[in-house]
Design a protein around this motif. Structure first.
Motif, short mmCIF file in Angstrom:
data_model
loop_
_atom_site.label_atom_id
_atom_site.label_comp_id
_atom_site.label_asym_id
_atom_site.label_seq_id
_atom_site.Cartn_x
_atom_site.Cartn_y
_atom_site.Cartn_z
N SER A 1 27.19 46.41 41.82
CA SER A 1 27.88 46.47 40.54
C SER A 1 29.32 46.89 40.78
CB SER A 1 27.19 47.45 39.59
OG SER A 1 27.20 48.76 40.13
N GLY A 2 30.15 46.69 39.78
CA GLY A 2 31.53 47.15 39.86
C GLY A 2 32.57 46.08 40.09
N GLY A 3 32.15 44.84 40.30
CA GLY A 3 33.12 43.78 40.48
C GLY A 3 33.83 43.46 39.18
N GLY A 4 34.85 42.61 39.29
CA GLY A 4 35.57 42.22 38.09
C GLY A 4 36.91 41.62 38.42
N LEU A 5 37.75 41.55 37.40
CA LEU A 5 39.09 40.98 37.51
C LEU A 5 40.11 42.11 37.48
CD1 LEU A 5 41.11 38.57 37.44
CD2 LEU A 5 40.87 38.62 34.94
N VAL B 1 41.23 39.03 42.22
CA VAL B 1 42.50 39.73 42.17
C VAL B 1 43.58 38.72 41.80
CG1 VAL B 1 44.12 41.22 43.39
CG2 VAL B 1 41.69 41.29 43.96
N SER B 2 44.23 38.93 40.67
CA SER B 2 45.26 38.01 40.21
C SER B 2 46.64 38.47 40.70
CB SER B 2 45.25 37.94 38.70
OG SER B 2 45.56 39.20 38.14
N SER B 3 47.48 37.50 40.96
CA SER B 3 48.83 37.84 41.47
C SER B 3 49.82 38.04 40.34
CB SER B 3 49.30 36.71 42.39
OG SER B 3 49.30 35.49 41.69
#
Length: 116
Positions: free
Chosen positions: A7-11, A114-116
């Protein structure tokens, strides 16, 4: 039978942080190593960080100084604190467990973007 639940993933934006957790349940005897792996589409799964029951730790060069692995033996839970995240850290992250008998278990994976 061992069940691993991540658990703990995301954007998150570049430079941000996430904390992954991996809880192990089931017939758990003599865990020797717990580790985090990651895999991008079309690429091989790679080791991110591993921790032994004695507390020895190793990291992939690409995450040294940014990621921290830890485990709570009493809770059979492992964590991955990820700081200073980069777009190239975008992957599905998998929890891995190896017992003294050599049995290997994998979690279902959690997406980190991970967005730049």
């Amino acid at each position: 039978q061992v069940h691993l639940a991540e658990s703990g993933g995301g954007l998150v934006q570049a430079g941000g942080s996430l904390r992954l957790s991996c809880a192990a349940t089931g017939s758990i005897f003599a865990i020797t190593i717990m580790a985090w792996y990651r895999q991008a589409p079309g690429k091989q799964r790679e080791l991110v960080a591993g921790i032994t029951s004695a507390g020895s730790i190793n990291y992939a060069d690409s995450v040294k100084g940014r990621f921290t692995i830890s485990r709570d033996n009493a809770k059979n839970t492992m964590y991955l604190q990820m700081n200073s995240l980069k777009p190239e850290d975008t992957n599905v992250y998998y929890c891995n467990l190896v017992t003294r008998a050599g049995d290997i278990s994998w979690g279902q994976g959690t997406q980190v973007t991970v967005s730049s």
